[in-house]
Design an enzyme around this catalytic site. Sequence first.
Site, PDB file in Angstrom:
ATOM      1  N   ASP A 173      -2.892  -7.243   2.387  1.00 46.46           N
ATOM      2  CA  ASP A 173      -3.204  -6.718   1.004  1.00 46.46           C
ATOM      3  C   ASP A 173      -2.966  -7.628  -0.025  1.00 46.46           C
ATOM      4  O   ASP A 173      -1.603  -7.758  -0.269  1.00 46.46           O
ATOM      5  CB  ASP A 173      -2.369  -5.302   0.910  1.00 46.46           C
ATOM      6  CG  ASP A 173      -3.116  -4.444   2.179  1.00 46.46           C
ATOM      7  OD1 ASP A 173      -4.252  -4.330   1.968  1.00 46.46           O
ATOM      8  OD2 ASP A 173      -2.117  -3.594   2.383  1.00 46.46           O
TER       9      ASP A 173
ATOM     10  N   TYR B 194      -7.425   4.491  -9.773  1.00 49.92           N
ATOM     11  CA  TYR B 194      -7.345   3.720  -8.542  1.00 49.92           C
ATOM     12  C   TYR B 194      -8.124   2.298  -8.730  1.00 49.92           C
ATOM     13  O   TYR B 194      -7.602   1.087  -8.382  1.00 49.92           O
ATOM     14  CB  TYR B 194      -7.529   4.247  -7.208  1.00 49.92           C
ATOM     15  CG  TYR B 194      -7.226   3.432  -6.071  1.00 49.92           C
ATOM     16  CD1 TYR B 194      -6.128   2.777  -5.808  1.00 49.92           C
ATOM     17  CD2 TYR B 194      -8.522   3.058  -5.142  1.00 49.92           C
ATOM     18  CE1 TYR B 194      -5.989   2.104  -4.681  1.00 49.92           C
ATOM     19  CE2 TYR B 194      -8.173   2.286  -4.128  1.00 49.92           C
ATOM     20  CZ  TYR B 194      -7.128   1.783  -3.770  1.00 49.92           C
ATOM     21  OH  TYR B 194      -6.983   0.953  -2.812  1.00 49.92           O
TER      22      TYR B 194
ATOM     23  N   TYR C 241      -0.090  -4.732  -5.371  1.00 51.93           N
ATOM     24  CA  TYR C 241       0.930  -4.895  -3.945  1.00 51.93           C
ATOM     25  C   TYR C 241       2.119  -5.380  -4.039  1.00 51.93           C
ATOM     26  O   TYR C 241       2.749  -5.701  -3.037  1.00 51.93           O
ATOM     27  CB  TYR C 241      -0.111  -5.386  -2.910  1.00 51.93           C
ATOM     28  CG  TYR C 241      -1.394  -4.654  -2.534  1.00 51.93           C
ATOM     29  CD1 TYR C 241      -1.240  -3.257  -2.095  1.00 51.93           C
ATOM     30  CD2 TYR C 241      -2.646  -5.289  -2.923  1.00 51.93           C
ATOM     31  CE1 TYR C 241      -2.540  -2.515  -1.894  1.00 51.93           C
ATOM     32  CE2 TYR C 241      -3.721  -4.876  -2.542  1.00 51.93           C
ATOM     33  CZ  TYR C 241      -3.639  -3.619  -2.120  1.00 51.93           C
ATOM     34  OH  TYR C 241      -4.947  -2.744  -1.847  1.00 51.93           O
TER      35      TYR C 241
ATOM     36  N   CYS D 226      -2.076   2.123   7.379  1.00 56.72           N
ATOM     37  CA  CYS D 226      -0.705   2.067   6.859  1.00 56.72           C
ATOM     38  C   CYS D 226      -0.250   0.864   6.037  1.00 56.72           C
ATOM     39  O   CYS D 226       0.091   0.884   4.908  1.00 56.72           O
ATOM     40  CB  CYS D 226       0.434   2.569   8.063  1.00 56.72           C
ATOM     41  SG  CYS D 226       1.990   2.338   7.533  1.00 56.72           S
TER      42      CYS D 226
ATOM     43  N   CYS E  79      19.337  -4.873   6.592  1.00 61.73           N
ATOM     44  CA  CYS E  79      19.789  -5.144   5.246  1.00 61.73           C
ATOM     45  C   CYS E  79      21.287  -4.614   4.981  1.00 61.73           C
ATOM     46  O   CYS E  79      21.279  -3.327   5.455  1.00 61.73           O
ATOM     47  CB  CYS E  79      18.827  -4.121   4.266  1.00 61.73           C
ATOM     48  SG  CYS E  79      19.498  -4.262   2.529  1.00 61.73           S
TER      49      CYS E  79
ATOM     50  N   CYS F   9       0.849  -1.096  -0.094  1.00 61.64           N
ATOM     51  CA  CYS F   9       0.024  -0.149   0.114  1.00 61.64           C
ATOM     52  C   CYS F   9       0.970   1.115   0.101  1.00 61.64           C
ATOM     53  O   CYS F   9       1.737   1.565   0.832  1.00 61.64           O
ATOM     54  CB  CYS F   9      -0.957   0.027   1.127  1.00 61.64           C
ATOM     55  SG  CYS F   9      -2.016   1.401   1.391  1.00 61.64           S
TER      56      CYS F   9
ATOM     57  N   GLU G  93       1.311  -0.298  -7.024  1.00 61.80           N
ATOM     58  CA  GLU G  93       1.367   0.806  -6.394  1.00 61.80           C
ATOM     59  C   GLU G  93       2.644   1.457  -6.014  1.00 61.80           C
ATOM     60  O   GLU G  93       3.470   0.478  -5.552  1.00 61.80           O
ATOM     61  CB  GLU G  93       0.465   0.844  -5.272  1.00 61.80           C
ATOM     62  CG  GLU G  93      -0.976   0.533  -5.257  1.00 61.80           C
ATOM     63  CD  GLU G  93      -1.840   0.596  -3.869  1.00 61.80           C
ATOM     64  OE1 GLU G  93      -1.332   1.080  -2.779  1.00 61.80           O
ATOM     65  OE2 GLU G  93      -3.097   0.284  -3.830  1.00 61.80           O
TER      66      GLU G  93
END
Length: 218
Positions: free
Chosen positions: A133, A86, A138, A201, A210, A55, A98
Amino acid sequence: MFSFMKKLTKLLPAESTLPGRAAAITVPDKHFVNGHALKPPYPQGLEIAEFGMGCFWGAEKLFWNLPGVYSTAVGYAGGETKNPTYEEVCSGFTNHTEAVLVVFDPAKVSYETLLKAFWEGHDPTQGMRQGNDSGSQYRSAIYAYGEEQLKKALFSRNAFEPALKAKGYGSITTEIRSAPEFYYAEDYHQQYLGKNPNGYCGLGGTGVSCPVGTAVNA
């Protein structure tokens, strides 16, 4: 009208995607949070990066909070449909994901720092979804502007994947390629969490660090 297709988990053949339209979606001139330009032209010396990590509301906030980031915008990229809405992207019939456009000052924040925030800010091993999602919109993606960004993105993936696997995660499924056309999303999506601080969120990382840094330049 496309709600029944919102969980498509495979990209479609290009000829099966929606055609879209010639007119671009209208967006504000200025960033809601910092007042900087939302669209080009940008001040001289700034560079552009582009990421998809689920998202785009939470993903955009992640980047606008980084020192050295001049502006951000959300939109759709990686598919075939021109200037999609959208609802069309959510249908799965555009092949777009997205995406967040990040305008940054390389003298203040490195591309490697953006990559580190990207990898650690979501789970890049989930294929066509991110958390709850689900759907092709996504999917995780890095769209590189220039050969140097592409080289660094691939290097960072190869460095991060062993760290993820050591913690029990699968292979990275992130799409990494040269940047396709970026289509700005509707006004209400731009800086959504700046306008709606308690809004959804959906961003969640793996907790795995990382290992990107100066070695990426090697």
